[in-house]
Design an enzyme around this catalytic site. Structure first.
Site, PDB file in Angstrom:
ATOM      1  N   CYS A  54      31.192  -3.050 -26.809  1.00 21.27           N
ATOM      2  CA  CYS A  54      29.842  -3.383 -26.333  1.00 21.27           C
ATOM      3  C   CYS A  54      29.840  -3.880 -24.888  1.00 21.27           C
ATOM      4  O   CYS A  54      30.622  -4.770 -24.535  1.00 21.27           O
ATOM      5  CB  CYS A  54      29.264  -4.452 -27.254  1.00 21.27           C
ATOM      6  SG  CYS A  54      27.709  -5.121 -26.679  1.00 21.27           S
TER       7      CYS A  54
ATOM      8  N   CYS B 116      23.701  -1.107 -24.711  1.00 21.20           N
ATOM      9  CA  CYS B 116      22.834  -2.180 -24.246  1.00 21.20           C
ATOM     10  C   CYS B 116      23.657  -3.111 -23.368  1.00 21.20           C
ATOM     11  O   CYS B 116      24.821  -3.347 -23.622  1.00 21.20           O
ATOM     12  CB  CYS B 116      22.210  -2.934 -25.408  1.00 21.20           C
ATOM     13  SG  CYS B 116      23.351  -3.986 -26.276  1.00 21.20           S
TER      14      CYS B 116
ATOM     15  N   CYS C 177      13.311  -2.972 -28.335  1.00 20.40           N
ATOM     16  CA  CYS C 177      14.560  -3.691 -28.612  1.00 20.40           C
ATOM     17  C   CYS C 177      14.690  -4.822 -27.592  1.00 20.40           C
ATOM     18  O   CYS C 177      14.663  -4.565 -26.388  1.00 20.40           O
ATOM     19  CB  CYS C 177      15.735  -2.719 -28.495  1.00 20.40           C
ATOM     20  SG  CYS C 177      17.328  -3.517 -28.694  1.00 20.40           S
TER      21      CYS C 177
ATOM     22  N   GLU D 295      23.734 -12.385 -29.665  1.00 21.91           N
ATOM     23  CA  GLU D 295      23.757 -12.464 -31.132  1.00 21.91           C
ATOM     24  C   GLU D 295      22.572 -13.353 -31.532  1.00 21.91           C
ATOM     25  O   GLU D 295      22.598 -14.568 -31.314  1.00 21.91           O
ATOM     26  CB  GLU D 295      25.098 -13.056 -31.597  1.00 21.91           C
ATOM     27  CG  GLU D 295      25.147 -13.535 -33.028  1.00 21.91           C
ATOM     28  CD  GLU D 295      24.647 -12.544 -34.060  1.00 21.91           C
ATOM     29  OE1 GLU D 295      25.239 -11.476 -34.213  1.00 21.91           O
ATOM     30  OE2 GLU D 295      23.631 -12.851 -34.726  1.00 21.91           O
TER      31      GLU D 295
ATOM     32  N   CYS E 132      32.354  -8.100 -29.115  1.00 17.39           N
ATOM     33  CA  CYS E 132      32.641  -6.852 -29.839  1.00 17.39           C
ATOM     34  C   CYS E 132      33.248  -5.872 -28.832  1.00 17.39           C
ATOM     35  O   CYS E 132      32.748  -5.736 -27.709  1.00 17.39           O
ATOM     36  CB  CYS E 132      31.366  -6.280 -30.455  1.00 17.39           C
ATOM     37  SG  CYS E 132      30.588  -7.441 -31.589  1.00 17.39           S
TER      38      CYS E 132
ATOM     39  N   CYS F  97      26.894 -12.367 -24.038  1.00 15.54           N
ATOM     40  CA  CYS F  97      27.152 -12.593 -25.458  1.00 15.54           C
ATOM     41  C   CYS F  97      28.579 -13.087 -25.622  1.00 15.54           C
ATOM     42  O   CYS F  97      29.493 -12.601 -24.963  1.00 15.54           O
ATOM     43  CB  CYS F  97      26.944 -11.306 -26.247  1.00 15.54           C
ATOM     44  SG  CYS F  97      27.156 -11.551 -28.020  1.00 15.54           S
TER      45      CYS F  97
HETATM   46  S1  SF4 Z   1      27.388  -5.920 -30.261  1.00 16.95           S
HETATM   47 FE1  SF4 Z   1      25.927  -7.608 -30.280  1.00 16.95          FE
HETATM   48  S2  SF4 Z   1      27.138  -9.370 -31.042  1.00 16.95           S
HETATM   49 FE2  SF4 Z   1      28.622  -7.796 -30.398  1.00 16.95          FE
HETATM   50  S3  SF4 Z   1      29.130  -8.338 -28.241  1.00 16.95           S
HETATM   51 FE3  SF4 Z   1      27.444  -6.819 -28.216  1.00 16.95          FE
HETATM   52  S4  SF4 Z   1      25.577  -8.065 -28.096  1.00 16.95           S
HETATM   53 FE4  SF4 Z   1      27.243  -9.411 -28.793  1.00 16.95          FE
END
Ligand code: SF4
Length: 377
Positions: A131, A356, A117, A183, A128, A124
């Site tokens: 996250c 992550c 991955c 993203e 979200c 980012c």
């Molecule tokens: S889930 Fe993906 S798009 Fe959403 S904040 Fe985390 S890294 Fe960014």
């Protein structure tokens, strides 16, 4: 914030672009392929290792290109199935990538299936709510060369465990998911270029069908991706089956609401004739109601998509919780009864989806504490 390195990473060169550089130097046409073979098939990390090139050409390569755009800071095991690698870019930015091992029945551990991955941005901007990668915001896009360099780091780390593959110059992982920090469709050109290099016969020759790109839902770029000849697999991070729930946890939904996203996803599936995957992180009292399960089943049936249910993993600094096992099973049962193809993760250690970015955040915080100047990098 753009970052211009002193020298461009060699891993960002294609056969065509490297040939152009070499032609301008009066080198024969076959030289570019020879250099790329050293880089990808023989895993050379410096021009000095390219022993069948002339000394002046090796010197020129050294002076012109960066052969180490990323360096390995640490490799951390999370349980027995996941390794996290933390890489540092030339500007001090930290990036994570993760190796997930899934044992295959009837064969030894050395033959377990490995999925890599990778990250595509530093931080980012998509925010979200569940996250860790979005917590500190977006810093910059990774270049194609930096993304390929991430993959080559993993290849080199894993080569010792897969010597036959390394000897053949193949990637030492089986699948690639573009699902880490960032993203990918917001860094479209660099990501596509990196995946093209990975896929090219003069690169790692890694099959596009083994690559899954995951997006939070940048609908216009899903349509653009549908027109690419590369033929990647697509996963949509859905995490909410109605606009109301999805907008609450994924701000991108306010820009590209479900109707627009699902129409783009359908167009992609029709163009490529591939089954899509819908990623759905189950978060207690947020998106785990049975109404959400029924709405998700409708979406999955309409798209002929596979649903990947991922019980939430706690992220330090965030309030969300994983639903209890009864709740998870009942949610899954609604999908099953509706005839939807799905997977409910039960294994421990698969902590990349929601987690992550945590290793990077933790390391950045530690660095900032030890040296306040670093926090401004
Ligand atoms: S889930 Fe993906 S798009 Fe959403 S904040 Fe985390 S890294 Fe960014």
């Amino acid at each position: 914030m753009a970052f211009t390195p002193e020298k461009p990473p060699i891993y960002g060169e294609t056969l065509e672009s490297l040939s152009t550089h070499l032609k301008a130097r009066g080198e024969p046409a076959f030289r570019a392929r020879q250099i790329l073979t050293w880089l990808y098939k023989k895993r050379a990390t410096t021009p000095a290792q390219m022993t069948d090139l002339s000394k002046p050409l090796r010197d020129w390569l050294e002076q012109t290109f960066d052969f180490a755009p990323a360096s390995l800071v640490l490799c951390k095991k999370a349980g027995d199935v996941t390794d996290k690698l933390l890489l540092e870019m030339r500007d001090g930015s930290l990036v994570e990538c993760v190796i997930i091992r899934a044992p295959q029945e009837g064969v030894g551990e050395e033959h377990s299936r490995k999925t890599l991955c990778i990250s595509t941005q530093v931080g980012c901007a998509y925010g979200c709510k569940f996250c860790a990668s979005g917590l500190a915001g977006w810093k910059r896009d990774l270049s194609a060369g930096e993304i390929v360099s991430e993959m080559m780091h993993v290849c080199r780390v894993e080569d010792a465990a897969s010597p036959e593959r390394a000897a053949e110059g193949l990637a030492s992982f089986d699948n690639l998911v573009v699902m880490g920090m960032g993203e990918p469709l917001a860094n479209y050109d660099n990501v596509l270029k990196a995946l093209t290099i990975l896929n090219a016969p003069w690169g790692l020759g890694f099959g596009a069908r083994r690559i899954t790109l995951s997006t939070s839902g940048v609908a216009p770029n899903i349509l653009r991706l549908a027109q690419e000849p590369l033929g990647l697999r697509l996963a949509i991070s859905l995490h909410g089956a109605t606009d109301e729930v999805r907008s609450r946890i994924m701000p991108v939904n306010r820009k590209y609401p479900l109707a627009e996203l699902l129409s783009a996803a359908k167009a992609f599936a029709q163009t490529h004739g591939r089954m899509l995957t819908l990623e759905y992180i189950l978060i207690e009292d947020v998106n785990d109601t049975f109404d959400q399960a029924r709405a998700l089943a409708d979406i999955a049936r309409d798209l002929h998509a596979h649903v990947n249910l991922i019980p939430y993993n706690t992220v330090e600094g965030l309030e969300w919780k994983r639903p209890g096992s009864n709740r998870r099973e009942r949610f899954a049962a609604i999908l099953r009864d509706a005839g939807v193809s799905f997977t409910l993760r039960r294994e421990k250690g698969h902590d990349i989806d929601a987690a992550c970015g945590q290793l990077r955040l933790k390391t950045e915080r530690e660095r900032a504490q030890n040296n306040p100047d670093i926090s401004s990098l």
